[in-house]
Design a protein around this motif. Structure first.
Motif, PDB file in Angstrom:
ATOM      1  N   LEU A  32       0.858  -1.190   0.000  1.00  0.00           N
ATOM      2  CA  LEU A  32       0.000   0.000   0.000  1.00  0.00           C
ATOM      3  C   LEU A  32       0.890   1.234   0.000  1.00  0.00           C
ATOM      4  N   LEU A  33       0.674   2.130  -0.967  1.00  0.00           N
ATOM      5  CA  LEU A  33       1.523   3.320  -1.120  1.00  0.00           C
ATOM      6  C   LEU A  33       0.701   4.569  -0.832  1.00  0.00           C
ATOM      7  N   GLU A  34       1.123   5.315   0.176  1.00  0.00           N
ATOM      8  CA  GLU A  34       0.428   6.553   0.565  1.00  0.00           C
ATOM      9  C   GLU A  34       1.413   7.705   0.443  1.00  0.00           C
ATOM     10  N   LYS A  35       1.038   8.724  -0.299  1.00  0.00           N
ATOM     11  CA  LYS A  35       2.026   9.767  -0.580  1.00  0.00           C
ATOM     12  C   LYS A  35       2.347  10.658   0.620  1.00  0.00           C
ATOM     13  N   ARG A  36       1.406  10.800   1.551  1.00  0.00           N
ATOM     14  CA  ARG A  36       1.689  11.631   2.722  1.00  0.00           C
ATOM     15  C   ARG A  36       1.619  10.762   3.984  1.00  0.00           C
ATOM     16  N   LYS A  45     -10.610  13.639   7.705  1.00  0.00           N
ATOM     17  CA  LYS A  45     -11.511  14.707   8.164  1.00  0.00           C
ATOM     18  C   LYS A  45     -12.966  14.259   8.157  1.00  0.00           C
ATOM     19  N   SER A  46     -13.177  12.985   7.936  1.00  0.00           N
ATOM     20  CA  SER A  46     -14.545  12.476   7.774  1.00  0.00           C
ATOM     21  C   SER A  46     -15.346  12.569   9.068  1.00  0.00           C
ATOM     22  N   GLY A  47     -16.648  12.748   8.909  1.00  0.00           N
ATOM     23  CA  GLY A  47     -17.544  12.630  10.051  1.00  0.00           C
ATOM     24  C   GLY A  47     -17.695  11.175  10.472  1.00  0.00           C
ATOM     25  N   ALA A  48     -17.404  10.271   9.519  1.00  0.00           N
ATOM     26  CA  ALA A  48     -17.449   8.815   9.770  1.00  0.00           C
ATOM     27  C   ALA A  48     -18.776   8.368  10.379  1.00  0.00           C
ATOM     28  N   ILE A  49     -19.853   9.015   9.932  1.00  0.00           N
ATOM     29  CA  ILE A  49     -21.197   8.597  10.369  1.00  0.00           C
ATOM     30  C   ILE A  49     -21.513   7.274   9.690  1.00  0.00           C
ATOM     31  N   LEU A  50     -22.043   6.344  10.485  1.00  0.00           N
ATOM     32  CA  LEU A  50     -22.435   5.027   9.964  1.00  0.00           C
ATOM     33  C   LEU A  50     -23.950   4.970  10.017  1.00  0.00           C
ATOM     34  N   LEU A 314     -12.376  17.692   1.386  1.00  0.00           N
ATOM     35  CA  LEU A 314     -12.657  17.362  -0.017  1.00  0.00           C
ATOM     36  C   LEU A 314     -13.607  16.173  -0.120  1.00  0.00           C
ATOM     37  N   TYR A 315     -14.624  16.328  -0.969  1.00  0.00           N
ATOM     38  CA  TYR A 315     -15.411  15.186  -1.433  1.00  0.00           C
ATOM     39  C   TYR A 315     -14.967  14.923  -2.868  1.00  0.00           C
ATOM     40  N   THR A 316     -14.968  13.662  -3.281  1.00  0.00           N
ATOM     41  CA  THR A 316     -14.774  13.322  -4.697  1.00  0.00           C
ATOM     42  C   THR A 316     -16.127  12.857  -5.213  1.00  0.00           C
ATOM     43  N   GLY A 339     -14.708   8.404  -5.859  1.00  0.00           N
ATOM     44  CA  GLY A 339     -16.001   9.033  -6.157  1.00  0.00           C
ATOM     45  C   GLY A 339     -17.065   8.695  -5.131  1.00  0.00           C
ATOM     46  N   PHE A 340     -16.678   8.593  -3.872  1.00  0.00           N
ATOM     47  CA  PHE A 340     -17.638   8.193  -2.839  1.00  0.00           C
ATOM     48  C   PHE A 340     -18.591   9.321  -2.448  1.00  0.00           C
ATOM     49  N   SER A 341     -18.425  10.473  -3.050  1.00  0.00           N
ATOM     50  CA  SER A 341     -19.422  11.551  -3.015  1.00  0.00           C
ATOM     51  C   SER A 341     -19.885  11.938  -1.608  1.00  0.00           C
ATOM     52  N   PHE A 345     -17.231   6.620   3.987  1.00  0.00           N
ATOM     53  CA  PHE A 345     -16.525   6.014   5.127  1.00  0.00           C
ATOM     54  C   PHE A 345     -17.277   4.792   5.655  1.00  0.00           C
ATOM     55  N   LYS A 346     -18.589   4.946   5.761  1.00  0.00           N
ATOM     56  CA  LYS A 346     -19.407   3.857   6.324  1.00  0.00           C
ATOM     57  C   LYS A 346     -19.317   2.582   5.506  1.00  0.00           C
ATOM     58  N   MET A 347     -18.952   2.711   4.209  1.00  0.00           N
ATOM     59  CA  MET A 347     -18.953   1.553   3.305  1.00  0.00           C
ATOM     60  C   MET A 347     -17.589   0.868   3.240  1.00  0.00           C
TER      61      MET A 347
HETATM   62  C1  FAD Z   1     -15.799  16.537   5.809  1.00  0.00           C
HETATM   63  C2  FAD Z   1     -16.213  15.166   5.418  1.00  0.00           C
HETATM   64  C3  FAD Z   1     -17.201  14.505   6.128  1.00  0.00           C
HETATM   65  C4  FAD Z   1     -17.583  13.224   5.744  1.00  0.00           C
HETATM   66  N1  FAD Z   1     -18.494  12.568   6.503  1.00  0.00           N
HETATM   67  C5  FAD Z   1     -18.818  11.276   6.197  1.00  0.00           C
HETATM   68  C6  FAD Z   1     -19.674  10.547   7.029  1.00  0.00           C
HETATM   69  O1  FAD Z   1     -20.162  11.064   8.036  1.00  0.00           O
HETATM   70  N2  FAD Z   1     -19.948   9.263   6.715  1.00  0.00           N
HETATM   71  C7  FAD Z   1     -19.439   8.659   5.605  1.00  0.00           C
HETATM   72  O2  FAD Z   1     -19.744   7.500   5.348  1.00  0.00           O
HETATM   73  N3  FAD Z   1     -18.591   9.337   4.786  1.00  0.00           N
HETATM   74  C8  FAD Z   1     -18.273  10.621   5.070  1.00  0.00           C
HETATM   75  N4  FAD Z   1     -17.424  11.321   4.283  1.00  0.00           N
HETATM   76  C9  FAD Z   1     -16.918  10.677   3.071  1.00  0.00           C
HETATM   77  C10 FAD Z   1     -15.777   9.745   3.357  1.00  0.00           C
HETATM   78  O3  FAD Z   1     -14.927  10.287   4.315  1.00  0.00           O
HETATM   79  C11 FAD Z   1     -15.039   9.476   2.036  1.00  0.00           C
HETATM   80  O4  FAD Z   1     -15.960   8.925   1.101  1.00  0.00           O
HETATM   81  C12 FAD Z   1     -13.904   8.495   2.236  1.00  0.00           C
HETATM   82  O5  FAD Z   1     -13.067   8.929   3.284  1.00  0.00           O
HETATM   83  C13 FAD Z   1     -13.085   8.387   0.943  1.00  0.00           C
HETATM   84  O6  FAD Z   1     -11.978   7.571   1.218  1.00  0.00           O
HETATM   85  P1  FAD Z   1     -10.893   7.270   0.116  1.00  0.00           P
HETATM   86  O7  FAD Z   1      -9.990   6.260   0.681  1.00  0.00           O
HETATM   87  O8  FAD Z   1     -11.579   6.983  -1.178  1.00  0.00           O
HETATM   88  O9  FAD Z   1     -10.141   8.668  -0.154  1.00  0.00           O
HETATM   89  P2  FAD Z   1      -9.077   9.473   0.719  1.00  0.00           P
HETATM   90  O10 FAD Z   1      -9.350   9.388   2.160  1.00  0.00           O
HETATM   91  O11 FAD Z   1      -8.996  10.839   0.110  1.00  0.00           O
HETATM   92  O12 FAD Z   1      -7.722   8.710   0.482  1.00  0.00           O
HETATM   93  C14 FAD Z   1      -6.966   8.825  -0.683  1.00  0.00           C
HETATM   94  C15 FAD Z   1      -5.522   8.766  -0.282  1.00  0.00           C
HETATM   95  O13 FAD Z   1      -4.745   8.574  -1.438  1.00  0.00           O
HETATM   96  C16 FAD Z   1      -3.526   9.270  -1.279  1.00  0.00           C
HETATM   97  N5  FAD Z   1      -2.973   9.461  -2.613  1.00  0.00           N
HETATM   98  C17 FAD Z   1      -3.548  10.166  -3.623  1.00  0.00           C
HETATM   99  N6  FAD Z   1      -2.762  10.122  -4.722  1.00  0.00           N
HETATM  100  C18 FAD Z   1      -1.698   9.369  -4.418  1.00  0.00           C
HETATM  101  C19 FAD Z   1      -0.553   8.966  -5.146  1.00  0.00           C
HETATM  102  N7  FAD Z   1      -0.359   9.344  -6.394  1.00  0.00           N
HETATM  103  N8  FAD Z   1       0.372   8.187  -4.524  1.00  0.00           N
HETATM  104  C20 FAD Z   1       0.178   7.780  -3.224  1.00  0.00           C
HETATM  105  N9  FAD Z   1      -0.896   8.155  -2.491  1.00  0.00           N
HETATM  106  C21 FAD Z   1      -1.832   8.937  -3.077  1.00  0.00           C
HETATM  107  C22 FAD Z   1      -3.946  10.551  -0.580  1.00  0.00           C
HETATM  108  O14 FAD Z   1      -2.880  11.178   0.091  1.00  0.00           O
HETATM  109  C23 FAD Z   1      -5.022  10.043   0.377  1.00  0.00           C
HETATM  110  O15 FAD Z   1      -4.519   9.754   1.659  1.00  0.00           O
HETATM  111  C24 FAD Z   1     -17.001  12.606   4.630  1.00  0.00           C
HETATM  112  C25 FAD Z   1     -16.001  13.260   3.918  1.00  0.00           C
HETATM  113  C26 FAD Z   1     -15.597  14.523   4.307  1.00  0.00           C
HETATM  114  C27 FAD Z   1     -14.522  15.205   3.539  1.00  0.00           C
END
Ligand code: FAD
Length: 393
Positions: A32-36, A45-50, A314-316, A339-341, A345-347
């Protein structure tokens, strides 16, 4: 050059769960490769509501599978992920009754413990609130939230124990592709390359950029929602619950620190972010004021709530507010999960299990690859939802 059986790009909730399940399902050497750092994107920063209120069987099943996983996590694996079962209330206008009843019937059929409440029952549940006579709601007792940072740290630790090589500070700059043969590995920012026939792009708001570098156009847009935090005034009443309120257009939840997080249900007014590496992480005064003005319509005591600022994140998003998960057509070995919009997090547990199964051929739980197909828009199979708020799913 080193080699792996599968590479996962992104240390957010999706990358972490996918890597964990790949290892569990016998995928071999998983990197698993994470850039930061873990959680540097949306997940931290998610609310992580389930919650389990969704318009489709697939999404109700996946949110339920994931909720049960999060709920049992501490007992099962001995690590605290801050799971809190507060219950979650949805409120809407009686005009949305058909949508609410439809979703509740679907939920009940799939084992969700949920009740429909009229405005008097709503007041019994939350006596501090003022409800319109035509307000109705659905209350899910088992729902709540987790601490996103603690959950990700615990899942990463589990992954490491199962042999996942979790690397932070490792940015993928290119996915290596060999014509029709497909994926061959990745190149990192430090010039190193890792060979692999399987690459999962779980890059959150950055995922679209990686796809475009390969000439793949995916409908992923990063936007910037704001969140406000308030100190809840001390007014007698039951424990605070999580609320999604279509009438005020807000959701709110108890934060781990004891605050109340407030955000908007709709995201169509949020700014588009072209470069996820550079966006304003602050919150505007106007947003804080608007949240206070609106929440006071439901919870009048918040007129005296101290503001503790807020943050932008950020939302995608996709055109139908549902994620793109699965194989990327035309590039064998490349998979996408983004694109979890604003509601992913819950999923996480169900997505990780399902996507890993798509790769390994194992049993994939409630995940349905056709529902989330990356190319569904080209085939006229966009997902529709019961309400006008797509984020509800
Ligand atoms: C403010 C906020 C509140 C939310 N509240 C809820 C909620 O209550 N309940 C819920 O179910 N969902 C919630 N969500 C949505 C949920 O948090 C996201 O859908 C979920 O976290 C997306 O996860 P992810 O792993 O797809 O993306 P991310 O968490 O963005 O992870 C992507 C990772 O990839 C890394 N990366 C990107 N490019 C590269 C690269 N080239 N090389 C290496 N690493 C890279 C980034 O640094 C990042 O850490 C919320 C989102 C936000 C922003």
């Amino acid at each position: 050059m080193s080699a792996a059986d599968a590479i996962v790009i992104g240390g957010g909730v999706m990358g972490l769960f996918t890597a964990l399940h790949l290892a569990d399902q016998g995928a071999g050497r998983v990197v698993l490769l994470e850039k930061r750092y873990l959680g540097a994107g949306s997940s931290g920063k998610s609310g992580a509501i389930l919650r389990q209120h969704y318009s489709h069987e697939t999404t109700v099943r996946m949110s339920r599978e994931s909720l049960l996983f999060y709920r049992e996590f501490t007992e099962q694996y001995g690590r605290d992920i801050g799971f809190r079962q507060t219950g979650m209330l949805f409120t809407c206008h009686a005009g949305d009754r058909a949508a609410l009843d439809g979703n509740v019937a679907l939920q009940r059929g799939l084992g969700v413990d949920v009740d429909v409440l009229d405005h008097l029952q709503l007041t019994d549940l939350e006596p501090r609130a003022r409800f319109e006579a035509d307000a109705i709601g659905a209350f899910e007792r088992e729902s709540g939230f987790v601490d996103p940072a603690a959950a990700m740290a615990a899942v990463a630790e589990l992954g490491r124990e199962r042999g996942v090589d979790v690397r932070e500070g490792a940015e993928v700059v290119d996915v290596l592709v060999d014509g029709d043969a497909g994926v061959r590995g990745v190149r990192l920012a430090d010039g190193d390359t890792i060979a692999s026939d399987v690459v999962v792009n779980a890059g959150g708001p950055w995922a679209g950029r990686l796809c475009r570098r390969l000439g793949i156009d995916v409908p992923l847009t990063a936007i910037r929602p704001e969140q406000a935090f308030f100190k809840p005034p001390e007014v007698q009443g039951p424990e605070r619950i999580v609320c999604g309120d279509l009438l005020t257009g807000l959701y709110w939840k108890p934060e781990m620190a004891g605050w109340t997080r407030v955000g908007k249900m709709a995201y169509d007014g949020d700014a588009v972010v072209d470069d996820p590496d550079r966006y304003d992480e602050g919150v505007s005064d106007a947003f804080i004021t608007e949240c206070r003005d609106r929440i006071v319509d439901r919870l009048p005591h918040y007129a005296d709530a101290v503001s503790w600022g807020g943050c932008a994140a950020l939302y995608t998003v996709t055109p139908d507010a549902h994620a793109l998960i699965g194989a990327v057509e035309g590039i064998p070995g490349l998979y996408l999960a983004s694109g979890f919009s604003g509601h992913g997090f819950k999923m996480g547990p169900a997505v990780g299990c399902g996507l890993a199964a798509l790769i390994t051929g194992a049993e994939g739980g409630s995940f349905d690859p056709a529902f989330f197909a990356v190319d569904r828009f080209a085939h006229g199979r966009a997902v529709s939802t019961s309400y006008e708020y797509g984020i509800l799913g």
